[in-house]
Every structure is written in C-alpha cells, then in structure tokens.
Design an enzyme around this catalytic site. Structure first.
Site, short mmCIF file in Angstrom:
data_model
loop_
_atom_site.label_atom_id
_atom_site.label_comp_id
_atom_site.label_asym_id
_atom_site.label_seq_id
_atom_site.Cartn_x
_atom_site.Cartn_y
_atom_site.Cartn_z
N ASP A 285 6.49 -12.15 3.39
CA ASP A 285 7.17 -13.04 4.01
C ASP A 285 6.67 -12.54 5.56
O ASP A 285 6.64 -13.53 6.56
CB ASP A 285 8.54 -13.02 3.74
CG ASP A 285 9.44 -11.74 4.08
OD1 ASP A 285 8.75 -10.66 3.45
OD2 ASP A 285 10.18 -11.89 4.49
N ILE B 81 12.14 2.78 1.50
CA ILE B 81 11.16 1.81 1.63
C ILE B 81 11.02 0.96 0.43
O ILE B 81 11.12 -0.42 0.54
CB ILE B 81 9.77 2.16 2.16
CG1 ILE B 81 10.06 3.25 3.12
CG2 ILE B 81 8.66 1.28 2.24
CD1 ILE B 81 10.08 2.88 4.58
N PRO C 194 7.11 -8.41 -1.01
CA PRO C 194 7.02 -9.82 -0.66
C PRO C 194 6.04 -9.66 0.42
O PRO C 194 5.56 -8.54 1.28
CB PRO C 194 8.29 -10.08 -0.01
CG PRO C 194 9.02 -9.06 0.22
CD PRO C 194 8.56 -7.83 -0.71
N CYS D 285 4.75 -5.83 -8.62
CA CYS D 285 3.82 -4.29 -8.49
C CYS D 285 4.91 -3.48 -8.90
O CYS D 285 6.22 -3.74 -9.11
CB CYS D 285 3.84 -4.15 -6.95
SG CYS D 285 3.11 -2.54 -6.67
N LYS E 292 -7.69 5.96 2.91
CA LYS E 292 -7.76 4.74 1.98
C LYS E 292 -7.05 3.67 2.81
O LYS E 292 -7.44 2.48 3.09
CB LYS E 292 -7.09 4.89 0.79
CG LYS E 292 -6.75 3.54 0.01
CD LYS E 292 -6.11 3.95 -1.30
CE LYS E 292 -4.37 3.85 -1.36
NZ LYS E 292 -3.79 2.41 -1.08
N ASN E 293 -5.78 3.90 3.39
CA ASN E 293 -5.00 3.06 4.13
C ASN E 293 -5.45 2.46 5.25
O ASN E 293 -5.02 1.56 5.98
CB ASN E 293 -3.48 3.33 4.05
CG ASN E 293 -2.83 3.26 2.72
OD1 ASN E 293 -3.40 2.71 1.82
ND2 ASN E 293 -1.59 3.84 2.56
N ARG F 102 -7.74 4.83 -7.90
CA ARG F 102 -7.53 4.16 -6.81
C ARG F 102 -7.64 4.60 -5.42
O ARG F 102 -8.18 4.01 -4.65
CB ARG F 102 -6.32 3.26 -7.33
CG ARG F 102 -6.72 2.10 -8.11
CD ARG F 102 -5.20 1.19 -8.16
NE ARG F 102 -4.98 0.89 -6.90
CZ ARG F 102 -4.12 0.24 -6.22
NH1 ARG F 102 -2.68 0.11 -7.08
NH2 ARG F 102 -3.61 -0.02 -4.87
N ARG G 129 -2.96 -4.98 -3.22
CA ARG G 129 -2.39 -5.59 -2.19
C ARG G 129 -3.18 -5.75 -0.88
O ARG G 129 -3.05 -6.62 -0.28
CB ARG G 129 -1.00 -4.67 -2.05
CG ARG G 129 0.13 -5.56 -1.15
CD ARG G 129 1.18 -4.87 -1.48
NE ARG G 129 1.98 -5.35 -0.37
CZ ARG G 129 2.83 -6.28 -0.18
NH1 ARG G 129 3.02 -7.17 -1.43
NH2 ARG G 129 3.51 -6.72 0.71
#
Ligand code: UD1
Length: 421
Positions: free
Chosen positions: A124, A330, A122, A116, A22-23, A400, A92
């Site tokens: 950034d 993380i 973030p 989330c 998926k990623n 998902r 995301r």
C-alpha cells in the site's frame, strides 16, 4: 534440491570476504530501467535473487552480461512494461520495477508480490506514493495497472504501521527522479541500501538530497544516463559471518564488513560478551571463552536492530544461559525458525510478536527445514554449534540471499557439506 550437512563443534578460524549487498543490488538493477544507456554494476553478489532480477529485466527488454561480480546491462529498446506473476512472485524486490517503468514509459503493469512465509507484506505504501505523484492505479486480477500523463512531484508521507518501508522509499524515489518538479518523501527509510540506491541515481544524473535521513528531496530531471557503480558490502551477510565466528568461539576477520552500517548488531554482540575489533577494512572477531550474557532485542527500522538478523540472534540466545527476549516490530510473524530450533533442543516460546528464549548449554543436531532466507541462516549457525550432525534441508532459500555461505564457512574450517536431498 540441496541440503546442508553440518557437523557442529568446530571453532572457525581465518579470513572471509563479505559479498556485495543483495538489498542494494536488486533496486539498483531496477533503476537501470530509468536510462537507455549502458550501466556497469560492480561487486554484485552472485545469488539466486540476482539471477531472478536479471531474468525479469531481460523479459522487460534489457541485455546483460554477468561475470566476476560485474553486471553490464543495457535496455534494448523494446519498452515492455509488464512484469508477470512468475517473476514477481519469486522475489518481492522485483516489485521495484514499477516506479522506474512508470517514470520512463508512463505506464506499467506489475504483478502483486503476494503472500510470504514471514507474514503479510502489503504494498500500500508503494501505491500511495506513486498515486501522490499523479499515477492512476487500479488493482485487477492480481496486477497493479498504473498509468500517468506525466508524473508530478509532491509532498509524500510514507510512514506505515510498522514505520518506514525500504522498497516503497526506493520505488517512489526512482519514480520521482524523472517527474516534473520536486518530490519530498517524509518518513523515508534510512537504511544504507536506500542511500546506496540514491547514490546510484545521483551518479546517473538525478538530483537527490537527504538520503539516509527520514526526509528525502528529489528534483525531477529530464533524463538519466548510464553509469559505473559499485554496491556496498552486505551488512546482513557480514553480521551472519561475524556471528558464525562468535558463536563457535572462533577468531575470524570478516573482510569488507562495514561497522558503520552494523552498529545495532555490533553493540548487542559486545553486550553479550563477544570481543570485536573494528578495523579499517573489516571486523575482527576475537576468540573468547567468556560466558555469554543473556540479552534482549527489539527489531526496528534502521538504525535500529535489523529484522534480517533476528533469526541468527535467536540461535545465539538459544545457547546463552538465562532468559533472552526478542520483540519483532517489523514482521510480527517472522518466527518460522522457532519450531525448527526447538527441534534441536532450544527452548523458545513464542507469544505474538515476542519470543522468549530460555538459553541452554548446548543444542543437539536434528534434521531441520529452512523456511525463509534468514531463518535458514539461523539454522546453519545452530548446526555449527550443535552436538552431532545437523541436516538443513530446503536451502534454496539460503542461496537466494547468501553467496556460497557453505563454501565460506568451510574455508573457515567448518565441517559442512552440500548434498542432494
Ligand atoms: C526490505 C528488505 C528485507 C527486510 C525489510 C525490513 C529488500 C529487498 N528487502 O524489504 O530484507 O527484511 O526491508 O528491513 O530490501 N509495509 C507496509 N506497506 C507497504 C510496505 C511495507 O505496511 O507498502 C510494512 C511491512 O509489512 C513491514 C514494514 O512495513 O512490516 C517494513 O517493510 P519494508 O521495509 O517495506 O520491507 P521491504 O522493503 O519489502
């Protein structure tokens, strides 16, 4: 909404196939915006997130067909550059269209992904990287407005307070493919999914070196062309299936699992006392009746232990007698599953970014609620070993990111049913 009803206590047995990653797939789909040609993507997992990303791409002007794990996709020339909130808020990874849109059309308006359940996430680093490439960025009313006369390569440091960022590396790398000059990304994410994206881009004609290391060099080219590409197997789904076998003391061949992408997870499982055999085309989990040994994990960027396998390992710790500790480096708030596991009798105490697990002999069934994708997987594993019938509700999170996990487990003998809530 669906729920899963799982009757625990069955040792899993058989062979199960790992789906595509998926990623890997989601940023690769975003990368198809970089060309006007047709792309064919094979081994695409059939997931809710895949469908969400395809809907966004259709909105942005791409036509696609998705059949038998193959996506054929081609922009239809409408050149829309706005990704609205309704698409980006559900997932995301859709924020990854920012880099390609900017690179191709020099202008983009993309909704911020927002909050989330696993904590503050973030963007950034994405914005810092794109700004360094010569983008004027403004954040107004929940949207990132980005514009450039032309993107220009630069030397970019992308490290953040929690290390490298997977999607920020992907976003900036995609933007840099069509920029003028050379871009060097320092503190780039090294995850196999970043490498997969880089290989997809290279096949499209991009000039990229160093993927898989913390320093990636991208020499801008004039244009990219269509390709046919096969995404790598999903290492997190593979880890979850390996654990389902191990935790139920079963014997399962997890076909397609890439051990070279899963070293941190496999080393831990071996320490715990689980017998694994790494084969050419997958991982064989061997039946063991040995007592599991307590262990600690610290989640870190790749090649460290993946945060996406943390919830599943917490379940294993819960039934491993003794004290085990998780340090989440993380997402320090990624502990929504603690309360649910405790409802099943687990003894987990959270202290900031730490979870201290006092392992017990057996969990007992309870109705539990899935809060996010990987937490859901942890709860399903708990259901497989608990005494009685566990009901896991809100499993749309699971859908998902896992392709028919319930079906795969059932094929291995698990007593698991999907029902309407
Ligand atoms: C990706 C994965 C997700 C995984 C995560 C960490 C996809 C689609 N999702 O998410 O499954 O859990 O990597 O391995 O690939 N950060 C910042 N600023 C930023 C971006 C990130 O501070 O601009 C922080 C995050 O809050 C987090 C850390 O960096 O603490 C790593 O996050 P990141 O690698 O960016 O996660 P994603 O790429 O969003």
């Amino acid at each position: 909404m669906d729920k899963l009803i799982i009757e625990g206590g069955v040792s899993l047995k058989g062979t199960v196939q790992v789906a595509g990653s998926k990623n890997s797939l989601l940023p690769i789909l975003a990368a198809t915006l970089l060309t006007k040609d047709r792309c064919v993507i094979k081994n695409a997992p059939d997931l809710r997130d895949t469908v969400s990303m395809l809907k966004l791409l259709r909105y942005l002007g791409s036509n696609y067909e998705f059949k038998d794990h193959t996506i054929v996709i081609k922009p239809n020339g409408t050149e829309k550059v706005e990704a609205p909130y309704k698409f980006v808020s559900t997932m995301r990874a859709s924020f990854c269209v920012l880099g390609p849109l900017l690179s191709r059309y020099r202008k983009a308006k993309v909704s911020l992904p927002g909050g989330c359940v696993i904590g503050v996430r973030p963007v950034d680093l994405h914005l810092k990287g794109l700004a360094k490439l010569g983008t004027k960025i403004q954040v107004k009313e929940g949207y990132v407005h980005a514009e450039t006369r032309h993107l220009k390569g630069d030397h970019i440091y992308l490290g953040g307070p929690f290390g490298s960022s997977v999607l920020a590396t992907g976003n900036v790398m995609m933007a840099a493919t069509l920029a003028r000059g050379t871009t060097i990304i320092e503190s780039a994410a090294c995850e196999p999914e970043v490498v997969d994206l880089a290989r997809f881009l290279i096949k499209m004609g991009a000039k990229i070196k160093g993927e898989g290391s913390p320093c990636i060099e991208i020499k801008g080219v004039k244009e990219l062309h269509g390709v046919e590409y096969e995404v790598i197997p999903d290492r997190i789904e593979a880890a979850t299936l390996v654990m389902a076998a191990a935790i139920t003391r079963g014997e399962v061949f997890v076909k397609g699992a890439r051990a070279d992408h899963m070293m941190a997870v496999l080393e831990k499982l071996k320490d715990v006392g689980i017998s694994l055999k790494i084969l050419k085309d997958g991982i064989l989990v061997k039946k063991t009746m040995r007592k599991f040994k307590p262990f600690d994990i610290v989640t870190l960027p790749y090649p460290g232990f993946p945060t996406d396998a943390q919830a599943q390992f917490m379940t294993l710790m819960s039934i491993t007698e003794g004290i085990s500790v998780i340090t989440e480096k993380i997402y320090p708030d990624r502990f929504m599953h603690v309360a649910e596991l405790n409802r099943m009798g687990a003894q987990v105490k959270r202290e900031g970014p730490y979870a201290i697990v006092h392992g017990i002999k057996q969990l007992s069934a309870a109705p539990v609620m899935a809060s996010d994708l990987r937490a859901s997987a942890g709860l399903v594993l708990a259901g497989l070993v608990a005494r009685g019938k566990t009901e896991v509700s809100r499993i749309y999170h699971l859908d998902r990111g896992y392709e028919r996990l319930d079906f795969k487990l059932k094929q291995l003998g698990a007593k698991i049913e999907r029902a309407k809530e």
